[in-house]
Write an enzyme that holds these catalytic residues in place. Structure first.
Site: not given
Ligand code: UD1
Length: 385
Positions: A99, A121, A135, A211, A213, A244
């Site tokens: 995604d 997936e 995503e 990590h 958003r 990250h």
């Protein structure tokens, strides 16, 4: 003209590379398939680590990563970069995974060139179009674009069916992350990861990776504060944080946690080292999707630092708990696991609700079936098999 089936696999971030690697390996081993491997390099360093690990040699590298890249920038650079490649190579199918913006933009580019898309997936969902962002929308849009859907679990397949995807387009394969994990576990040295982090004898290790958003800024600050006080409350606990490369992650995590007693901040470690750390930790706190999928196979409980998850299987199997980013809840639930052995035992049973290590093979068999090169569909993944 070759009569081989031509499959173009496109990926760009570390998790996509990890989950695509077993599929590329299986594709390459099939004499009836020609494979082209294209990387967008949405992530540079973190992707290159995985390419080397799995000995993947991309034929095309779009090298699109920029400092502080925007979603629009990633999407447009992938579209622009991939279009001439699709024009020139005209594969029979483009494979995208998951995604990310790379996956969505690659699917869209293929659609523009009337190249069919297979989505690995497929079918993961939260009911919130902005969480995870972007995503959730990337994968929903990919569902509409793709003609072959590789659903990792029965729940994911059900989501696709409910959205009107024809059953014949869906193959229940299991998640390829389990294939990758098994490949790596075979090669790992035994023992604690002392070379990565110096732990005192008897110290319990918490592993953290965040990590997303939605968590950047204030939520991540709150997570860090909760972690700092948790470590203070438990003198036998050491915290290892794999930080990250996103500067927006680093600008919060490093000032909040660097230099504190029993807190170790690491640059993103290689995948085998991450697995060694996971295997050795007593508890993992993360917003990562892949880690949620891997930890049950290793029998390590996970506190999911998100409000929603598209991976309910680990929650249902009792291996994971959704705690969000509220500091009090994080501290309370982590403390329970650290203090209540019975509760800890119930969350650390080894389970594999996500895969059985055969997802890549099933994916290739499904492709051969779809293109008339195999008479039967692959058998379906059943957890516990
Ligand atoms: C991306 C994916 C997310 C996935 C995550 C895994 C999107 C929208 N998001 O999020 O689904 O879970 O990857 O890591 O596709 N950077 C570096 N070096 C690297 C990697 C990243 O400097 O090796 C920097 C980039 O310059 C960028 C920032 O990190 O500015 C963020 O990267 P980006 O790909 O935009 O999003 P992620 O948050 O990494």
């Amino acid at each position: 003209m070759s009569s081989k089936l031509h499959v173009m696999a496109v990926f760009g971030t570390r998790p996509e590379a990890i989950k695509m690697a077993p599929v590329i390996r299986a594709l390459t081993e099939d004499p009836g398939i020609r494979t082209t491997c294209v990387v967008t390099a949405q992530h540079r360093e973190m992707l290159d680590q995985v390419l080397e690990l799995f000995d993947l040699k991309p034929q095309v590298d779009l090298d699109i990563m920029r400092a502080n890249q925007s979603l629009a920038g990633i999407t447009s650079r992938v579209l622009e970069g991939l279009s001439p490649v699709l024009e020139r190579d005209r594969p029979d199918l483009l494979l995208a995974q998951g995604d990310t913006s790379t996956a969505f933009a690659a699917g869209l580019a293929a659609y523009y060139h009337k190249v069919p898309v297979g989505h690995i997936e497929a079918g993961l969902r939260t009911e919130d179009r902005y969480d995870p962002f972007p995503e959730e929308m990337n994968r929903r849009l990919l569902t509409r674009i793709a003609e072959m859907q590789f659903a990792p679990t029965a729940w994911a397949r059900q989501n696709l069916l409910e959205e009107g995807v024809p059953a014949r387009d869906i193959y229940l394969t299991g998640n390829t992350v389990t294939d990758a994990l098994r490949l790596i576990l075979e090669k790992l040295p035994p023992g604690p990861p002392q070379d990565l982090v110096a732990l005192e004898p008897g110290q319990r290790m918490l592993l953290v990776e965040t990590h997303r958003r939605e968590n950047l800024g204030a939520p991540m600050r709150e997570i860090c504060e909760a972690l700092a006080s948790l470590v203070q409350d438990f003198p036998d606990v050491a915290l290892v944080f794999s930080v990250h490369r996103n500067p927006r992650v680093r600008e919060v995590v490093i000032p909040a946690l660097q230099g504190r007693e029993r807190i170790h901040l690491l640059d993103p470690v290689s995948y085998p080292d991450l697995v060694r750390l996971m295997r050795h930790s007593c508890l993992i706190l993360t917003d990562s999707g892949g880690i949620q999928e891997e930890a049950p196979s290793l029998g390590v409980p996970v506190l999911v630092l998100r409000r929603t998850t598209e991976r309910p299987e680990g929650i249902q199997s009792g291996n994971a708990l959704l705690v969000g980013t509220d500091g009090q809840v994080i501290r309370r639930e982590a403390a329970r696991l650290l203090q209540e052995p019975e509760h800890y035992r119930s969350m650390s049973q080894t389970a594999s609700p996500y895969g059985d290590g055969q997802a890549a093979r099933r994916t290739v068999e499904a492709l051969l079936h779809r293109f008339g090169k195999r008479a039967t569909r692959p058998e379906e993944f059943h957890p516990g098999s």
